[in-house]
Design a protein around this motif. Structure first.
Motif, mmCIF file in Angstrom:
data_model
loop_
_atom_site.group_PDB
_atom_site.id
_atom_site.type_symbol
_atom_site.label_atom_id
_atom_site.label_comp_id
_atom_site.label_asym_id
_atom_site.label_seq_id
_atom_site.Cartn_x
_atom_site.Cartn_y
_atom_site.Cartn_z
ATOM 1 N N ILE A 200 9.247 -1.304 -17.217
ATOM 2 C CA ILE A 200 9.859 -1.253 -15.888
ATOM 3 C C ILE A 200 8.815 -1.645 -14.844
ATOM 4 C CG2 ILE A 200 10.979 0.233 -14.208
ATOM 5 C CD1 ILE A 200 11.803 2.020 -16.573
ATOM 6 N N PRO A 201 9.063 -2.676 -13.994
ATOM 7 C CA PRO A 201 8.099 -3.024 -12.940
ATOM 8 C C PRO A 201 7.973 -1.898 -11.932
ATOM 9 C CG PRO A 201 10.144 -4.278 -12.701
ATOM 10 C CD PRO A 201 10.247 -3.560 -13.991
ATOM 11 N N ALA A 202 6.731 -1.529 -11.590
ATOM 12 C CA ALA A 202 6.488 -0.379 -10.710
ATOM 13 C C ALA A 202 5.671 -0.757 -9.485
ATOM 14 C CB ALA A 202 5.790 0.739 -11.479
ATOM 15 N N GLY A 203 5.594 -2.028 -9.130
ATOM 16 C CA GLY A 203 4.919 -2.383 -7.889
ATOM 17 C C GLY A 203 3.874 -3.464 -8.045
ATOM 18 N N LEU A 204 3.779 -4.330 -7.013
ATOM 19 C CA LEU A 204 2.762 -5.378 -6.940
ATOM 20 C C LEU A 204 1.621 -4.894 -6.062
ATOM 21 C CD1 LEU A 204 5.117 -8.432 -6.281
ATOM 22 C CD2 LEU A 204 4.333 -7.559 -8.490
ATOM 23 N N PHE A 205 0.390 -5.308 -6.382
ATOM 24 C CA PHE A 205 -0.748 -4.910 -5.555
ATOM 25 C C PHE A 205 -1.894 -5.889 -5.752
ATOM 26 C CE2 PHE A 205 -1.239 -2.897 -9.661
ATOM 27 C CZ PHE A 205 -2.600 -3.005 -9.948
ATOM 28 N N ARG A 206 -2.803 -5.908 -4.777
ATOM 29 C CA ARG A 206 -4.014 -6.720 -4.844
ATOM 30 C C ARG A 206 -5.190 -5.819 -4.517
ATOM 31 N NH1 ARG A 206 -3.410 -12.174 -4.790
ATOM 32 N NH2 ARG A 206 -5.449 -12.423 -3.833
ATOM 33 N N SER A 207 -6.342 -6.115 -5.083
ATOM 34 C CA SER A 207 -7.524 -5.297 -4.845
ATOM 35 C C SER A 207 -8.196 -5.704 -3.541
ATOM 36 C CB SER A 207 -8.507 -5.439 -6.009
ATOM 37 O OG SER A 207 -8.966 -6.780 -6.097
ATOM 38 N N ASP A 208 -8.949 -4.753 -2.965
ATOM 39 C CA ASP A 208 -9.727 -5.083 -1.778
ATOM 40 C C ASP A 208 -11.067 -5.688 -2.198
ATOM 41 O OD1 ASP A 208 -11.280 -2.981 -2.690
ATOM 42 O OD2 ASP A 208 -10.523 -1.549 -1.195
ATOM 43 N N ALA A 209 -11.949 -5.892 -1.239
ATOM 44 C CA ALA A 209 -13.232 -6.555 -1.523
ATOM 45 C C ALA A 209 -14.087 -5.758 -2.490
ATOM 46 C CB ALA A 209 -13.987 -6.792 -0.216
ATOM 47 N N THR A 210 -13.888 -4.442 -2.567
ATOM 48 C CA THR A 210 -14.680 -3.593 -3.473
ATOM 49 C C THR A 210 -14.011 -3.401 -4.826
ATOM 50 O OG1 THR A 210 -13.667 -1.579 -2.595
ATOM 51 C CG2 THR A 210 -15.660 -2.372 -1.505
ATOM 52 N N GLY A 211 -12.853 -4.022 -5.028
ATOM 53 C CA GLY A 211 -12.181 -3.908 -6.313
ATOM 54 C C GLY A 211 -11.240 -2.730 -6.438
ATOM 55 N N ASN A 212 -10.957 -2.052 -5.332
ATOM 56 C CA ASN A 212 -10.074 -0.885 -5.372
ATOM 57 C C ASN A 212 -8.656 -1.272 -4.966
ATOM 58 O OD1 ASN A 212 -12.268 0.815 -6.037
ATOM 59 N ND2 ASN A 212 -12.796 0.990 -3.877
ATOM 60 N N ALA A 213 -7.664 -0.560 -5.521
ATOM 61 C CA ALA A 213 -6.266 -0.806 -5.189
ATOM 62 C C ALA A 213 -5.466 0.439 -5.541
ATOM 63 C CB ALA A 213 -5.723 -2.014 -5.954
ATOM 64 N N SER A 214 -4.262 0.542 -4.964
ATOM 65 C CA SER A 214 -3.417 1.703 -5.253
ATOM 66 C C SER A 214 -1.955 1.337 -5.072
ATOM 67 C CB SER A 214 -3.781 2.883 -4.341
ATOM 68 O OG SER A 214 -3.559 2.554 -2.980
ATOM 69 N N VAL A 215 -1.096 2.093 -5.758
ATOM 70 C CA VAL A 215 0.362 2.011 -5.616
ATOM 71 C C VAL A 215 0.845 3.445 -5.433
ATOM 72 C CG1 VAL A 215 2.544 1.390 -6.702
ATOM 73 C CG2 VAL A 215 0.526 -0.045 -7.055
ATOM 74 N N VAL A 216 1.546 3.721 -4.329
ATOM 75 C CA VAL A 216 1.958 5.089 -4.008
ATOM 76 C C VAL A 216 3.482 5.164 -3.913
ATOM 77 C CG1 VAL A 216 1.790 6.975 -2.338
ATOM 78 C CG2 VAL A 216 -0.187 5.506 -2.754
#
Length: 258
Positions: A200-216
């Motif tokens: 099941i797809p649960a969200g698209l996201f891209r990382s920031d310059a430091t490599g961090n990302a989140s889906v809430v």
């Protein structure tokens, strides 16, 4: 530890916890993880500006009051200077003044109804924000929530991801670290892999310059048990099915036991 991280304990209770933390490395690690989770609550709150048109409605009301006062003063002056033959027109002037007053009251009433509608909308938005924050808090502090660490598949475990999932409410929080920056036409996509059925797809996201990302709290159906979570690289608009390879993969505790 969750209540201590949320600063919800009394001074006496906090003192007992702090004394224990000074001697227990395991609890210190747990407190550090909870503190990081609590910091993500702010991601669930949206900010709202002042309702559009509030200043203009206020100015319109002031202008209406001033116009009404001027009309009343003119009518009173005309009553005082009219000669006797024109007194027959006084009832008509009075009726006109009452009509103007009625129109003014109607305009004021309409403006007040609009302001009440705006205020009701703000209350509804605040209730929605409060409910969203409570859902995040319930997810982070629930003993039933599944906490899964996602690691790189078939490569050194440099990128990592951590998922917290509560199937009963369909609540999911995902945080990733050390991700690589992608080209503008690519994106990361999170997947819930259920015990039965297709991912099941649960969200698209891209990382920031430091490599961090989140889906809430992505929009997910309730009551779907998960056996694993995965992350793939997809086209910018995402995909309905995962594209190999799965770069991050983690199984739940129940699935690992099987």
């Amino acid at each position: 530890m969750a209540l201590h991280a949320l600063q919800a304990l009394s001074e006496a209770e906090s003192a007992v916890v702090c004394a224990h933390l000074a001697q227990c490395a395991l609890c210190r690690d747990e407190l550090a993880e909870l503190s990081g989770n609590v910091a993500m609550i702010g991601l669930g709150v949206r900010q709202h500006s002042v309702p559009a048109g509030s200043r203009q409605r206020f100015l319109d009301r002031v202008a209406a009051d001033a116009s009404l006062s001027e009309q009343s003063a003119k009518q009173e002056k005309r009553k005082q200077v009219l000669p006797f033959p024109y007194k027959a027109w006084i009832p008509w002037a009075t009726a006109a003044a009452l009509a103007i007053l009625a129109i003014s009251l109607f305009v004021k009433n309409t403006a007040l109804h609009q302001e009440l509608a705006d205020a009701s909308g703000k209350v509804t938005d605040l209730k929605g924000q409060s409910a969203r924050a409570q859902q995040v808090l319930d997810l982070l502090t629930s003993h039933s929530a599944q906490r899964v660490l996602l690691t790189a598949s078939k490569t050194p475990a440099e990128p990592t991801g951590r998922a917290i999932y509560l199937a009963d409410s369909g609540s999911l929080i995902f945080q990733a670290n050390n991700l690589k920056l992608l080209a503008s036409d690519k994106t990361y996509e999170l997947w819930v892999i259920p015990a039965k059925g297709k991912p099941i797809p649960a969200g698209l996201f891209r990382s920031d310059a430091t490599g961090n990302a989140s889906v809430v709290l992505p929009p997910l159906h309730r009551g779907v048990p998960a056996k694993a979570f995965g992350v793939t690289i997809e086209k910018a608009e995402g995909s309905d099915t995962p594209t190999a390879p799965i770069i991050l993969l983690g199984t739940t505790a129940s699935a690992a036991g099987e």
